[in-house]
Design an enzyme around this catalytic site. Structure first.
Site, mmCIF file in Angstrom:
data_model
loop_
_atom_site.group_PDB
_atom_site.id
_atom_site.type_symbol
_atom_site.label_atom_id
_atom_site.label_comp_id
_atom_site.label_asym_id
_atom_site.label_seq_id
_atom_site.Cartn_x
_atom_site.Cartn_y
_atom_site.Cartn_z
ATOM 1 N N GLU A 1 38.801 9.067 45.869
ATOM 2 C CA GLU A 1 38.916 8.694 47.275
ATOM 3 C C GLU A 1 37.746 7.785 47.661
ATOM 4 O OE1 GLU A 1 40.965 12.891 48.762
ATOM 5 O OE2 GLU A 1 38.782 12.713 48.724
ATOM 6 N N HIS B 1 34.268 8.908 45.770
ATOM 7 C CA HIS B 1 34.052 10.149 45.035
ATOM 8 C C HIS B 1 35.310 10.620 44.326
ATOM 9 C CE1 HIS B 1 35.685 11.461 48.921
ATOM 10 N NE2 HIS B 1 36.147 12.517 48.280
ATOM 11 N N HIS C 1 31.595 14.813 48.953
ATOM 12 C CA HIS C 1 32.801 14.060 49.307
ATOM 13 C C HIS C 1 32.482 12.835 50.172
ATOM 14 C CE1 HIS C 1 35.385 17.335 47.777
ATOM 15 N NE2 HIS C 1 34.380 18.086 48.180
ATOM 16 N N HIS D 1 38.198 21.919 44.455
ATOM 17 C CA HIS D 1 38.151 21.491 45.864
ATOM 18 C C HIS D 1 39.299 22.092 46.670
ATOM 19 C CE1 HIS D 1 37.657 19.161 49.423
ATOM 20 N NE2 HIS D 1 38.606 18.280 49.159
ATOM 21 N N ASP E 1 37.530 14.062 43.286
ATOM 22 C CA ASP E 1 37.768 15.480 43.552
ATOM 23 C C ASP E 1 38.057 16.201 42.245
ATOM 24 O OD1 ASP E 1 37.501 15.169 46.274
ATOM 25 O OD2 ASP E 1 39.652 15.154 46.683
ATOM 26 N N HIS F 1 47.215 16.942 47.587
ATOM 27 C CA HIS F 1 46.210 17.396 46.618
ATOM 28 C C HIS F 1 46.817 18.350 45.599
ATOM 29 C CE1 HIS F 1 42.801 15.962 49.195
ATOM 30 N NE2 HIS F 1 42.192 15.905 48.032
#
Length: 208
Positions: free
Chosen positions: A170, A52, A48, A58, A54, A158
């Site tokens: 992100e 990156h 992270h 996660h 997700d 999320h």
């Protein structure tokens, strides 16, 4: 055609989430020209760190891993939205006057892009904003913060996005990118079982 590199540079001294030392990448030379005829290195880094993507794992037990991400969503037309007027978080009120259509991949340009050090009060996408994007049926959301949410005990942002199969990126760098339409290329590494992956994200303006 113009290419914008919207990825963070990977270096030990880079901005990392909450300035945690364990998130700093380490690049170690394993072989060099003083010992042989080749130069090789080993990198150790949190998945992270930097720019990156997700994967659902996660935040969701039993969720899909990064090697199972739909690559058709990672080379796609996208829209950069200028929401630099947001003072705390990006919410529905910042998005409802934007041209957001079903199938869009949305990148959020906030005041985060103009900060060189980690700010614990970074701008994030709140639950209301995430729900609005879910209702608009976007396929992905990217943000210029090392987290798409902040101080949410239940990780609402999320979960709202991941349960709708909306991709999350992100750590984007959008300082020099104007609001508008681009082609996004942001391929994750094929890490079997990984809950995230670094990406080299670029925007292409004009015809390929």
């Amino acid at each position: 055609m113009k290419i914008y590199d919207i990825s963070m540079e990977i270096t030990h001294d880079m901005m990392v989430y909450k300035n945690r030392e364990e998130k700093r990448p380490h690049l170690k030379t394993s072989r060099d020209f003083t010992t042989g005829s080749v130069y090789e290195s080993i990198i150790t880094m949190d998945l992270h760190t930097g720019t990156h993507m997700d994967a659902p794992l996660h935040m969701m037990q039993g969720g899909d891993t990064i090697d199972r991400q739909d690559l058709s969503k990672t080379i796609v037309k996208c829209k950069v939205l200028d929401v630099t007027k947001a003072q705390k978080s990006v919410s529905k009120k910042h998005l409802e006057n934007k041209d957001i259509q079903k199938g869009d991949f949305i990148l959020l340009k906030t005041r985060n892009s103009f900060e060189d050090v980690f700010n614990v009060e970074f701008i994030y996408l709140d639950k209301e904003g995430a729900q609005y994007l879910k209702e608009k049926e976007v396929i992905g959301v990217g943000i210029d913060a090392l987290g798409i949410e902040r101080a949410q005990s239940n990780h609402d942002t999320h979960h709202t996005l991941m349960k709708a199969d909306i991709l999350i990126i992100e750590g984007l760098v959008l300082k020099d990118v104007e609001e508008g339409e681009y082609t996004l290329i942001a391929l994750p590494l094929k890490i079997k079982g990984g809950e995230a992956s670094p990406v080299r994200a670029v925007l292409i303006q004009g015809n390929l």
